[in-house]
Design a protein around this motif. Structure first.
Motif, PDB file in Angstrom:
ATOM      1  N   ASP A 125     -10.014  54.907 -18.176  1.00 15.15           N
ATOM      2  CA  ASP A 125      -9.009  54.836 -19.239  1.00 15.15           C
ATOM      3  C   ASP A 125      -9.596  54.737 -20.638  1.00 15.15           C
ATOM      4  OD1 ASP A 125      -6.588  55.060 -17.748  1.00 15.15           O
ATOM      5  OD2 ASP A 125      -7.013  53.090 -16.911  1.00 15.15           O
ATOM      6  N   SER A 126     -10.913  54.667 -20.740  1.00 12.96           N
ATOM      7  CA  SER A 126     -11.547  54.681 -22.059  1.00 12.96           C
ATOM      8  C   SER A 126     -13.024  55.001 -21.907  1.00 12.96           C
ATOM      9  CB  SER A 126     -11.386  53.310 -22.738  1.00 12.96           C
ATOM     10  OG  SER A 126     -12.072  53.291 -23.969  1.00 12.96           O
ATOM     11  N   LEU A 127     -13.580  55.651 -22.937  1.00 12.54           N
ATOM     12  CA  LEU A 127     -15.033  55.903 -22.976  1.00 12.54           C
ATOM     13  C   LEU A 127     -15.743  54.855 -23.816  1.00 12.54           C
ATOM     14  CD1 LEU A 127     -15.059  59.802 -23.289  1.00 12.54           C
ATOM     15  CD2 LEU A 127     -15.461  58.401 -21.246  1.00 12.54           C
ATOM     16  N   MET A 140     -16.918  47.048 -15.914  1.00 15.86           N
ATOM     17  CA  MET A 140     -17.629  47.928 -14.974  1.00 15.86           C
ATOM     18  C   MET A 140     -17.783  49.350 -15.502  1.00 15.86           C
ATOM     19  SD  MET A 140     -16.448  46.968 -11.127  1.00 15.86           S
ATOM     20  CE  MET A 140     -16.441  45.292 -10.500  1.00 15.86           C
ATOM     21  N   PHE A 141     -17.680  49.539 -16.805  1.00 16.28           N
ATOM     22  CA  PHE A 141     -17.716  50.891 -17.364  1.00 16.28           C
ATOM     23  C   PHE A 141     -18.985  51.637 -16.945  1.00 16.28           C
ATOM     24  CE2 PHE A 141     -19.177  53.759 -20.766  1.00 16.28           C
ATOM     25  CZ  PHE A 141     -18.119  54.665 -20.765  1.00 16.28           C
ATOM     26  N   HIS A 142     -20.148  51.023 -17.116  1.00 14.57           N
ATOM     27  CA  HIS A 142     -21.414  51.719 -16.838  1.00 14.57           C
ATOM     28  C   HIS A 142     -21.566  51.996 -15.337  1.00 14.57           C
ATOM     29  CE1 HIS A 142     -22.576  51.448 -20.997  1.00 14.57           C
ATOM     30  NE2 HIS A 142     -22.319  50.147 -20.992  1.00 14.57           N
ATOM     31  N   GLN A 143     -21.057  51.098 -14.521  1.00 10.09           N
ATOM     32  CA  GLN A 143     -21.085  51.298 -13.066  1.00 10.09           C
ATOM     33  C   GLN A 143     -20.251  52.524 -12.680  1.00 10.09           C
ATOM     34  OE1 GLN A 143     -20.461  47.498 -11.252  1.00 10.09           O
ATOM     35  NE2 GLN A 143     -20.176  48.344  -9.214  1.00 10.09           N
ATOM     36  N   VAL A 144     -19.071  52.659 -13.295  1.00  6.92           N
ATOM     37  CA  VAL A 144     -18.193  53.794 -13.008  1.00  6.92           C
ATOM     38  C   VAL A 144     -18.830  55.102 -13.491  1.00  6.92           C
ATOM     39  CG1 VAL A 144     -15.939  54.828 -13.488  1.00  6.92           C
ATOM     40  CG2 VAL A 144     -16.106  52.373 -12.991  1.00  6.92           C
ATOM     41  N   ILE A 161     -10.837  63.157 -13.708  1.00  7.78           N
ATOM     42  CA  ILE A 161     -10.765  61.839 -14.333  1.00  7.78           C
ATOM     43  C   ILE A 161      -9.318  61.580 -14.728  1.00  7.78           C
ATOM     44  CG2 ILE A 161     -11.540  60.396 -16.264  1.00  7.78           C
ATOM     45  CD1 ILE A 161     -13.784  61.094 -14.289  1.00  7.78           C
ATOM     46  N   ASN A 162      -8.746  60.481 -14.264  1.00  7.33           N
ATOM     47  CA  ASN A 162      -7.378  60.102 -14.619  1.00  7.33           C
ATOM     48  C   ASN A 162      -7.409  59.097 -15.767  1.00  7.33           C
ATOM     49  OD1 ASN A 162      -6.513  61.642 -12.468  1.00  7.33           O
ATOM     50  ND2 ASN A 162      -6.190  59.915 -11.100  1.00  7.33           N
ATOM     51  N   THR A 163      -6.701  59.404 -16.833  1.00  2.00           N
ATOM     52  CA  THR A 163      -6.627  58.521 -17.998  1.00  2.00           C
ATOM     53  C   THR A 163      -5.161  58.292 -18.357  1.00  2.00           C
ATOM     54  OG1 THR A 163      -8.719  59.390 -18.850  1.00  2.00           O
ATOM     55  CG2 THR A 163      -7.302  58.241 -20.418  1.00  2.00           C
ATOM     56  N   VAL A 164      -4.717  57.063 -18.289  1.00  2.00           N
ATOM     57  CA  VAL A 164      -3.351  56.749 -18.686  1.00  2.00           C
ATOM     58  C   VAL A 164      -3.325  56.567 -20.202  1.00  2.00           C
ATOM     59  CG1 VAL A 164      -1.437  55.109 -18.482  1.00  2.00           C
ATOM     60  CG2 VAL A 164      -2.803  55.698 -16.468  1.00  2.00           C
ATOM     61  N   LEU A 165      -2.497  57.342 -20.861  1.00  2.00           N
ATOM     62  CA  LEU A 165      -2.408  57.285 -22.323  1.00  2.00           C
ATOM     63  C   LEU A 165      -1.674  56.029 -22.758  1.00  2.00           C
ATOM     64  CD1 LEU A 165      -1.357  60.953 -23.121  1.00  2.00           C
ATOM     65  CD2 LEU A 165      -3.461  59.847 -23.842  1.00  2.00           C
ATOM     66  N   LEU A 166      -2.274  55.288 -23.666  1.00  2.00           N
ATOM     67  CA  LEU A 166      -1.683  54.037 -24.142  1.00  2.00           C
ATOM     68  C   LEU A 166      -1.753  53.982 -25.663  1.00  2.00           C
ATOM     69  CD1 LEU A 166      -3.487  51.817 -21.497  1.00  2.00           C
ATOM     70  CD2 LEU A 166      -1.039  52.288 -21.520  1.00  2.00           C
ATOM     71  N   LYS A 167      -0.600  53.995 -26.287  1.00  2.00           N
ATOM     72  CA  LYS A 167      -0.530  53.947 -27.753  1.00  2.00           C
ATOM     73  C   LYS A 167      -1.199  52.671 -28.269  1.00  2.00           C
ATOM     74  CE  LYS A 167       3.501  53.297 -29.772  1.00  2.00           C
ATOM     75  NZ  LYS A 167       4.902  53.614 -30.050  1.00  2.00           N
ATOM     76  N   ASP A 168      -1.991  52.807 -29.317  1.00  2.00           N
ATOM     77  CA  ASP A 168      -2.706  51.704 -29.977  1.00  2.00           C
ATOM     78  C   ASP A 168      -3.854  51.136 -29.143  1.00  2.00           C
ATOM     79  OD1 ASP A 168      -0.937  51.972 -32.097  1.00  2.00           O
ATOM     80  OD2 ASP A 168       0.448  50.481 -31.277  1.00  2.00           O
ATOM     81  N   LEU A 169      -4.130  51.727 -27.973  1.00  2.00           N
ATOM     82  CA  LEU A 169      -5.290  51.287 -27.187  1.00  2.00           C
ATOM     83  C   LEU A 169      -6.283  52.448 -27.088  1.00  2.00           C
ATOM     84  CD1 LEU A 169      -3.538  49.140 -24.414  1.00  2.00           C
ATOM     85  CD2 LEU A 169      -4.977  48.318 -26.286  1.00  2.00           C
ATOM     86  N   ASN A 170      -6.004  53.427 -26.191  1.00  2.00           N
ATOM     87  CA  ASN A 170      -6.955  54.537 -26.026  1.00  2.00           C
ATOM     88  C   ASN A 170      -6.450  55.846 -26.610  1.00  2.00           C
ATOM     89  OD1 ASN A 170      -5.002  55.394 -24.260  1.00  2.00           O
ATOM     90  ND2 ASN A 170      -6.234  55.152 -22.408  1.00  2.00           N
TER      91      ASN A 170
END
Length: 329
Positions: A125-127, A140-144, A161-170
């Motif tokens: 959900d974020s880079l 766990m970002f680096h592990q993923v 890659i599944n990314t849920v869009l979230l306003k004001d977050l990602n």
């Protein structure tokens, strides 16, 4: 072969989403913000390997060619590699996919590939490692990321890659994501936040429409790809300058359900005709022996006649689903 599974609107079903556990070890804000809590006090009994084999065989006999193994986090099952092998061994099943949070991929991607896994979807959900932690509740970002590298090393030609869009977050990370897939065979799938029973406030605060991203893509030379009959619901775009692709999953768009080709079986053996909607059709009593397959097929086909034309999300109806982990997303 038995008759193809078909509903009263003549939609045919080639794709089974099979949940094998509703347990998850992440605490994503849009799904399980307080972490996993069992629905009952006693230890939950998830589908056994034999039950998984029987339900998959019934679907395969009725035209299903693709099975996605989901959760919760499916790789939390100790017998997960055996589950992959069992599903992949069914005649007629030519695509075995999984959706995972990726935390065990670095260690097991090759083993899963060898067992028959053909496609892999990872939730990222974020880079930005800090934002990843804020959204998932796990550092766990680096592990993923290592797991994604391991999947390519194991021979997966593409990783979704599944990314849920979230306003004001990602939602500001689109340029970063596009740069990431420029030279990698990744299909990046932006998923609109969906309103479930427990998430009204979060939905109102963070929902972003996928239409704005689609407009951006089209304006910048991205082209819509043709959809195949056992594909998921994403509108997939490609670009001559990018090795990767973009998929948009927009459940609030009119006619989203028109091309529905998938059914869901929960980790407790209930058939769900829609991610949003109903109490489900219990199948478990017909998974006790191989001799019950005809009755199992009949029950699924009869249940399909109750499948509604749409999920009615656009009208604000969220159905019975308390959160997405409960029936496998």
């Amino acid at each position: 072969m038995a008759n193809q599974f078909e509903d009263s609107f003549h939609r045919k079903f080639y794709y089974l989403r099979l949940s094998v556990t509703d347990v998850c070890n992440f605490k994503c804000t849009y799904c399980l913000p307080d972490g996993y809590k069992p629905a009952e006090k006693q230890k939950p009994s998830f589908l056994s390997l034999e039950e998984i084999k029987r339900v998959t065989a019934a679907f395969a006999e009725c035209g299903t060619t693709k099975v996605r193994i989901t959760g919760g986090e499916p790789s939390l099952r100790r017998d997960f590699t055996d589950i992959i092998h069992t599903v992949a061994s069914q005649p007629g099943i030519n695509k075995v996919a999984m959706t995972t949070n990726g935390y065990r991929m670095a260690k097991h991607a090759q083993e899963w590939r060898d067992a028959g896994l053909t496609n892999i979807n990872v939730s990222v959900d974020s880079l930005d490692p800090k934002m990843f932690y804020q959204i998932t509740g796990e550092n766990m970002f680096h592990q993923v990321m290592s797991g994604i590298d391991a999947a390519f090393d194991a021979g997966f030609e593409q990783v979704k890659i599944n990314t849920v869009l979230l306003k004001d977050l990602n939602s500001q990370e689109l340029p970063k994501f596009l740069n990431w897939i420029k030279s990698r065979p990744i299909q990046l799938r932006f998923i609109e936040l969906m309103q479930t029973g427990e998430m009204d406030e979060l939905f109102n605060r963070h929902h972003v429409s996928g239409v704005s991203i689609r407009n951006y893509l089209i304006a910048n030379g991205w082209v819509l790809k043709v959809r195949h009959k056992n594909d998921g619901p994403a509108q997939v775009f490609c670009h001559p300058d990018y090795q990767g692709e973009i998929g948009l999953i927009m459940p609030y768009e009119k006619n989203f359900c028109q091309s529905c080709n998938r059914l869901r079986v929960s980790a407790k053996g209930k058939l769900h005709l829609c991610l949003f909607g109903e109490h489900g059709v219990d199948l478990r009593d017909l998974l006790e022996s191989d001799g019950q397959r005809s009755a199992l097929i009949d029950r699924i086909q009869n249940g399909l006649q109750e499948k509604a034309v749409s999920h009615f999300l656009d009208a604000g109806e969220t159905g019975m689903t308390p959160h997405l982990a409960s029936i496998g997303g």
